[in-house]
Design an enzyme around this catalytic site. Structure first.
Site, PDB file in Angstrom:
ATOM      1  N   ASP A 479       6.776 -14.936  -3.710  1.00  0.00           N
ATOM      2  CA  ASP A 479       5.374 -14.554  -3.910  1.00  0.00           C
ATOM      3  C   ASP A 479       4.842 -14.632  -5.473  1.00  0.00           C
ATOM      4  O   ASP A 479       5.923 -14.220  -6.087  1.00  0.00           O
ATOM      5  CB  ASP A 479       4.781 -13.372  -3.185  1.00  0.00           C
ATOM      6  CG  ASP A 479       3.663 -12.811  -3.754  1.00  0.00           C
ATOM      7  OD1 ASP A 479       2.775 -14.294  -4.045  1.00  0.00           O
ATOM      8  OD2 ASP A 479       3.134 -12.551  -3.178  1.00  0.00           O
ATOM      9  N   TRP A 481       1.688 -15.189  -6.161  1.00  0.00           N
ATOM     10  CA  TRP A 481       0.242 -15.524  -6.400  1.00  0.00           C
ATOM     11  C   TRP A 481      -0.246 -13.603  -6.025  1.00  0.00           C
ATOM     12  O   TRP A 481      -1.662 -13.839  -6.505  1.00  0.00           O
ATOM     13  CB  TRP A 481       0.176 -16.073  -5.190  1.00  0.00           C
ATOM     14  CG  TRP A 481       0.410 -17.202  -4.570  1.00  0.00           C
ATOM     15  CD1 TRP A 481      -0.206 -18.432  -5.250  1.00  0.00           C
ATOM     16  CD2 TRP A 481       1.480 -17.920  -3.947  1.00  0.00           C
ATOM     17  NE1 TRP A 481       0.726 -19.735  -5.198  1.00  0.00           N
ATOM     18  CE2 TRP A 481       1.677 -19.220  -4.251  1.00  0.00           C
ATOM     19  CE3 TRP A 481       2.431 -17.750  -3.837  1.00  0.00           C
ATOM     20  CZ2 TRP A 481       2.545 -20.213  -3.774  1.00  0.00           C
ATOM     21  CZ3 TRP A 481       3.116 -18.259  -3.022  1.00  0.00           C
ATOM     22  CH2 TRP A 481       3.234 -19.317  -3.056  1.00  0.00           C
ATOM     23  N   ASP A 482       0.970 -12.491  -6.413  1.00  0.00           N
ATOM     24  CA  ASP A 482       0.371 -11.009  -6.328  1.00  0.00           C
ATOM     25  C   ASP A 482      -0.968 -10.834  -5.415  1.00  0.00           C
ATOM     26  O   ASP A 482      -1.682 -10.035  -5.025  1.00  0.00           O
ATOM     27  CB  ASP A 482      -0.794 -11.516  -7.769  1.00  0.00           C
ATOM     28  CG  ASP A 482      -1.243 -10.009  -8.070  1.00  0.00           C
ATOM     29  OD1 ASP A 482      -0.170  -8.897  -7.278  1.00  0.00           O
ATOM     30  OD2 ASP A 482      -2.446  -9.481  -8.931  1.00  0.00           O
ATOM     31  N   TYR A 483      -0.252 -11.513  -3.950  1.00  0.00           N
ATOM     32  CA  TYR A 483      -0.558 -11.219  -3.007  1.00  0.00           C
ATOM     33  C   TYR A 483       0.693 -10.211  -2.331  1.00  0.00           C
ATOM     34  O   TYR A 483       0.457 -10.223  -0.656  1.00  0.00           O
ATOM     35  CB  TYR A 483      -0.172 -12.537  -1.556  1.00  0.00           C
ATOM     36  CG  TYR A 483      -1.168 -13.706  -1.875  1.00  0.00           C
ATOM     37  CD1 TYR A 483      -2.505 -13.610  -2.272  1.00  0.00           C
ATOM     38  CD2 TYR A 483      -1.447 -14.612  -1.815  1.00  0.00           C
ATOM     39  CE1 TYR A 483      -3.294 -14.847  -2.811  1.00  0.00           C
ATOM     40  CE2 TYR A 483      -2.360 -15.977  -1.796  1.00  0.00           C
ATOM     41  CZ  TYR A 483      -3.051 -15.420  -2.187  1.00  0.00           C
ATOM     42  OH  TYR A 483      -3.396 -16.782  -2.428  1.00  0.00           O
ATOM     43  N   ASP A 484       0.301  -9.455  -2.701  1.00  0.00           N
ATOM     44  CA  ASP A 484       1.443  -7.985  -2.764  1.00  0.00           C
ATOM     45  C   ASP A 484       0.526  -6.922  -1.299  1.00  0.00           C
ATOM     46  O   ASP A 484      -0.757  -7.359  -1.405  1.00  0.00           O
ATOM     47  CB  ASP A 484       1.455  -7.251  -3.924  1.00  0.00           C
ATOM     48  CG  ASP A 484       0.428  -6.977  -4.179  1.00  0.00           C
ATOM     49  OD1 ASP A 484      -0.463  -7.647  -4.178  1.00  0.00           O
ATOM     50  OD2 ASP A 484       1.033  -5.981  -5.376  1.00  0.00           O
TER      51      ASP A 484
END
Length: 816
Positions: A479, A481-484
């Site tokens: 990741d 994209w900071d899609y945590d």
């Protein structure tokens, strides 16, 4: 015969119009040529050239200018129809300026010898078009109704694990998510779609805690017996009388302003009742050992406890009846989770989620301040004894051999993925389901260890008895994209061909919704690996595929140039130029540094910490969501240094600002500049056309959309940050979640319009709303007290959502 001076005065309005249209044409022509060079639409250059010619001809009173304008107007109309079809929001920026110019020019027709009657008639036609078009903005757009919602009691879906808290009345809201299933489902039936319009404010309480910046408490109270329990922005713990909202006690852990991370958020507290211990008996003080008596008395005093985390990384336990610290928990009522993490500057380690307790073990993750350093403090997950505060285990994913403490002289591995949101506990299985975030330095992955890559942006089922993962499911590979994972998962029993299976519902920021077997992690509803774009910076570190749910997604189609927006064609043209200049290959477009890249959806989702609500009786999942892109660029270290971008602990002044907007990512080759929501710098408007957020009802049994609608009006938004005051259901960004009732109502605030609203679950229609005194970026809750039902929302505002700050706890009830 008119004098020359009179003729000049008569010609003045026409000449002013000519000059104004000249500069409009010049802007469109120059911008249009720029857009053509970026392989964009030819329209703006042609329209600009037409307006330039029109303005020159009109300035010299040549009738040909009228015909050139008419051709430009008709050409614009045809182009709008071709690009926009019947999409109303696309018509607004394309036709607004031409209609306004046409109206003014029509009034000037007598300068060309055309009758005033014809002039006023044509101007009236333009005015009717404008008024009619403006009126259409009040008509609901982008609503979808696909199928009716099932009747209550018809679903095979069941809620999952037991509540896990003994002796709880059904009238209570004892856990952050209403129950340990995180269903946000209230059994209240006396407030219905038919009578909800009679809801009135029953009481209001002020916490008196409003941070000077980074405000946004995000708090949902809980209710046990006759008391409400909540935490404020800076972690003050408060008990209120559930019937009238009067303060019963308050405890202040003294959190300093410098410890506030990105947001001063305390989403909620946890209640714990100590199991009855028959060995603890009242003793004769003349015969008992003093220390033993003191311990026994304290244990009885803290028989019921309120557990909370703090922004400076402590777990606090206080007596639920008095608010006094439980002195036999940790060090006089608190435990510091930062121990053995090494250097932890103020604001870098914060507990913003709600502690979860599973089989007597407290698990709290913590937020690690994003974007500061590659080797920020560790994301280590710890389990503590709920009664004593003893450290039972620690999970350091890079050093799995650590059971509790790292070897002497070492720290837990720095920079590892953390769990900043709220876990869900399964007391039957002894699991805590941890939605994990990303490694530090969200947008650069080349230095991440294999173990970090394995567990980042994954749901981890933690065995609370061993402190080791039972299984993990990853929603994004490598990741950047900071899609945590921000949403708390919900636990259900899901119908399959083999019968009901213990399951969980996992929402994601990308919008995908997964249903997994909560015992094994097996996907029950389908997932497939699909090819995604590669390239960008560090192309060898990108994954060529990503998982996509085949059950349901909130994700919208990829953006196109036609989706670029603005109130006028001027800002729309600027956005179209930015779109053409950027790298965009659809979802998972790799980060780039020589040009911006578009991230869609942005890091606020999809689904975020507000999570989803589940009506098991109807088998419906309610998901509110954001629908906005980010406009990002990796910035070289040299450029970042010139701009003075440093980690917060190295800055002389901390002025706050949107997350990612100039984050240094120290320890990597690149800083990052994130334009969250992709806004123009001058007007502050978003570049993507509305809606920017919505709410959806989903059939949990097959994943189909029942209805979908925009959420939020434009009353608190507008150009240059000026509130329009218009109740246009435009669909705004939203932060916070919903609750759903057995009677068929959805209650939600969350949007930027400062409204709390009730939505009929069967139709998606708003059937009641009230204006809050501050932003309602929090999840509402509902309970009954003395036979009356109350709806409660914390209205504290939110700095990122740009809603006004406050400190309000507001309860609504039906008229007596």
């Amino acid at each position: 015969m008119p004098s020359s001076s009179n003729r000049r005065i008569a010609n003045l309005p026409l000449r002013i119009f000519s000059v104004v249209s000249f500069f409009i044409g010049l802007y469109l022509a120059i911008g249009g040529l720029w857009l053509i060079l970026e392989s964009g639409s030819y329209y703006y250059a042609l329209a600009g050239a037409s307006l330039l010619l029109t303005s020159v001809l009109l300035y010299f009173k040549q009738r040909l200018g009228l015909w050139v304008f008419a051709l430009m107007f008709l050409g614009t109309l045809g182009w709008t129809i071709w690009e926009s079809g019947l999409d109303y929001w696309r018509w607004v920026p394309r036709m607004g300026v031409p209609v306004a110019l046409g109206f003014i020019l029509a009034l000037l027709l007598p300068s060309f010898g055309i009758s005033k009657r014809a002039s006023f008639s044509l101007a009236g036609a333009f005015l009717v078009i404008f008024v009619g078009a403006f009126s259409m903005a009040f008509v609901p757009m982008n609503w979808t109704h696909n199928a009716p919602v099932a009747e209550a009691g018809s679903s095979l879906i069941k809620l999952g694990t037991k509540n896990g808290i003994s002796d709880i009345n059904q009238d209570d809201w004892p856990v952050y998510g209403r129950d340990n299933n995180a269903s946000r489902y209230s059994p209240v039936t006396d407030i219905t779609p038919e009578n909800v319009a009679s809801l009135k404010r029953a009481w209001q309480y002020r916490t008196k805690d409003i941070p000077p910046k980074r405000y946004g408490a995000e708090t949902t109270p809980i209710k046990i017996g006759n008391k409400l329990y909540l935490c404020t922005a800076r972690n003050q713990l408060i008990a209120l009388d559930a019937q009238n909202g009067k303060e019963l006690w308050r405890y202040d852990p003294k959190v300093a302003d410098e410890d506030i991370p990105y947001t001063a958020a305390c989403r909620g507290v946890t209640y714990y009742k100590v199991p009855i211990n028959n060995d603890i008996q009242p003793q004769d003080p003349n015969q008992a050992d003093t220390s033993a008596l003191s311990a026994s008395t304290n244990a009885l005093a803290c028989n019921e406890r309120i557990v909370s985390g703090t922004l400076d990384g402590r777990i606090i336990e206080v007596d639920a009846q008095t608010g006094k610290p439980c002195s036999n928990f940790g060090n006089q009522g608190e435990v510091d989770i930062k121990k053995n993490m090494g250097k932890t500057p103020s604001g870098f380690v914060a507990i913003t989620g709600v502690p979860v307790i599973v089989q007597g073990v407290i698990i709290t993750g913590h937020q690690v301040l994003d974007g500061q350093k590659r080797y920020a403090p560790s994301g280590v997950i710890k389990g503590f004894d709920v009664q004593t505060g003893e450290l039972l285990w620690a999970w350091d994913m890079v050093k799995p051999n650590i059971n509790k403490l790292p070897p002497e002289g070492e720290t837990y591995t720095r920079g590892t993925p953390n769990m900043w949101t709220t876990a869900t506990g399964d007391n039957d299985l002894g699991f805590a389901y941890l939605p994990m975030g990303n490694s530090s330095a969200d947008y650069w992955s080349s230095s991440r260890a294999e173990e970090e890559l394995q567990y980042s942006t994954s749901l981890v089922a933690m065995n609370v008895n061993t402190g080791k993962p039972a299984w993990a499911f990853q929603t994004v590979h490598k990741d950047v994209w900071d899609y945590d994972l921000g949403s708390q998962v919900s636990l259900i029993d899901y119908p399959t061909e083999e019968g009901l299976v213990p399951a969980l519902v996992l929402p994601s920021k990308q919008g995908d919704i997964y249903i997994l077997n909560r015992e094994t992690g097996e996907v029950l509803t389908g997932v497939e690996e699909r090819n995604v774009p590669v390239g960008g910076v560090g192309p060898e570190k990108r994954s060529s595929t990503q998982p996509f749910s085949t059950f349901h997604t909130l994700q919208k189609p990829d953006l196109t140039a036609k989706d670029m927006w603005g109130v006028t064609m001027f800002d729309q043209l600027a956005c179209r130029i930015q779109f053409q200049e950027a790298s965009y290959k659809g979802i998972y477009t790799p980060p780039t540094t020589e040009q911006h890249w578009i991230e869609y959806p942005g890091y606020n989702g999809g689904s975020d910490w507000g999570s989803v609500a589940i009506d098991p009786s109807r088998g419906v999942l309610i998901a509110n969501y954001n629908d906005m892109p980010n406009y990002n660029r990796l910035v070289s270290r040299e450029e970042a240094n010139k701009r003075g971008w440093k980690p917060r602990d190295e800055m002389e002044h901390d002025d706050g600002g949107p997350e990612g907007a100039g984050d240094p990512q120290q320890g990597t080759p690149y800083a990052v500049d994130v334009n969250a929501g992709w806004r123009l710098p001058f007007t502050g408007l978003l570049c993507k056309q509305p809606p920017y957020g919505g709410i959806r009802a989903i059939n949990l049994e097959d994943g189909s959309t029942l209805w979908d609608r925009p959420l939020g009006t434009a009353r608190n938004n507008g150009p240059f940050g000026i509130a329009s005051g218009l109740p246009l259901t435009i669909g705004t960004p939203n932060n916070g979640g919903s609750l759903v009732t057995k009677s068929g109502l959805i209650f939600i605030a969350a949007a930027t319009d400062n409204l709390i609203r009730a939505i009929d679950i069967n139709t998606g229609e708003t059937v009641w709303q009230d204006v809050l005194p501050a932003g309602g970026q929090a999840n509402p809750m509902m309970y009954r007290q003395n036979g009356k039902s109350y709806l409660v929302i914390v209205a504290a505002g939110h700095h990122f959502m740009e809603t006004p700050p406050g400190d309000y706890v507001i309860a609504y009830a039906l008229d007596d």
